[in-house]
Design an enzyme around this catalytic site. Sequence first.
Site, PDB file in Angstrom:
ATOM      1  N   HIS A 128      43.707 -72.294 -26.889  1.00  0.00           N
ATOM      2  CA  HIS A 128      43.193 -71.058 -26.399  1.00  0.00           C
ATOM      3  C   HIS A 128      42.249 -70.150 -27.039  1.00  0.00           C
ATOM      4  O   HIS A 128      42.146 -70.401 -28.453  1.00  0.00           O
ATOM      5  CB  HIS A 128      44.691 -70.096 -26.455  1.00  0.00           C
ATOM      6  CG  HIS A 128      44.380 -68.653 -26.426  1.00  0.00           C
ATOM      7  ND1 HIS A 128      44.372 -68.028 -27.410  1.00  0.00           N
ATOM      8  CD2 HIS A 128      43.955 -67.621 -25.350  1.00  0.00           C
ATOM      9  CE1 HIS A 128      44.300 -66.535 -27.129  1.00  0.00           C
ATOM     10  NE2 HIS A 128      44.002 -66.664 -25.872  1.00  0.00           N
ATOM     11  N   GLY A 275      45.806 -53.959 -12.730  1.00  0.00           N
ATOM     12  CA  GLY A 275      45.107 -54.288 -11.549  1.00  0.00           C
ATOM     13  C   GLY A 275      44.000 -55.273 -11.514  1.00  0.00           C
ATOM     14  O   GLY A 275      43.403 -55.473 -10.286  1.00  0.00           O
TER      15      GLY A 275
END
Length: 292
Positions: A128, A275
């Site tokens: 990662h 969002g």
Amino acid sequence: MSNPFDARKARAAAWFAELRDEIVTAFEALEESQPDEAPAGRFEVTETRRATEDGSDAGGGVMSVMRGGRVFEKVGVNISTVYGNLGAAAQKAMAARGVPGMEEDPRFWASGISLVAHMQNPHCPAVHMNTRMFWTPHAWWFGGGSDLNPCIEYAEDTEHFHAVQARYLAPHGEALYPELKAWADEYFFIPHRGRARGVGGVFMDDRNSGDWEADFALTQDIGRAFLPAYLPIIETRRGMDWGDSERDTQLIHRGLYAEYNLVYDRGTKFGLATGHDANAVLMSLPPLAKWV
């Protein structure tokens, strides 16, 4: 009248895009160099958008994902630049971290790169890497890091990965690598399992020394360290033999990785709460996993 930080925002976003292009090129070259009858993997590129209730422009990014390659079973390299107003929950979370002025002015801007690679060969470690810049009218900071997540551990791989991180961080002060290593050890620990998800690396958040140029340079060096820290490990391990036992070990470890990202990871929580494209946010999850 333009914000005096606009030029710095543009520089940061351009750097994350440049790093993304470098990594995508290197990973596709690694696919080509692996002797195999199967076609070499290629990245599928998709634009992403941040959703808002009123449909206003709130930025987005580019999601680059490779699936079913010779070396990579699934790897994503995403960049995004998003902005707008933080919702009440996000404002509260930011205020709890010490970010000033959120109630008075909830505007924000954030840009970064996020990478997660899950490999075909269980001897090849997952990895990662993420670096980012965040701005509000009252504050700015950098964050991110890089950590190695092998399901089958090799001490020499861990030593190499950490040595490269230490070398790239050395110009920024002798105390920095030990500090960011300890931070990674704490951040990537899974409390309900009582263990770390991997063998660590470096991590920082809320980095604001008061010197934007110095903090940006540090963030760039964390990104620059990634390929020399990771690629030699994959070159060494990608041709090793493996069977059902090693695959089972890999899938169980991936379950651990998925648990961490869904329960604890700050970036996952922020992306979903604000969002951003859910597929891009959840790109980090492995293609297959299992639990005992």
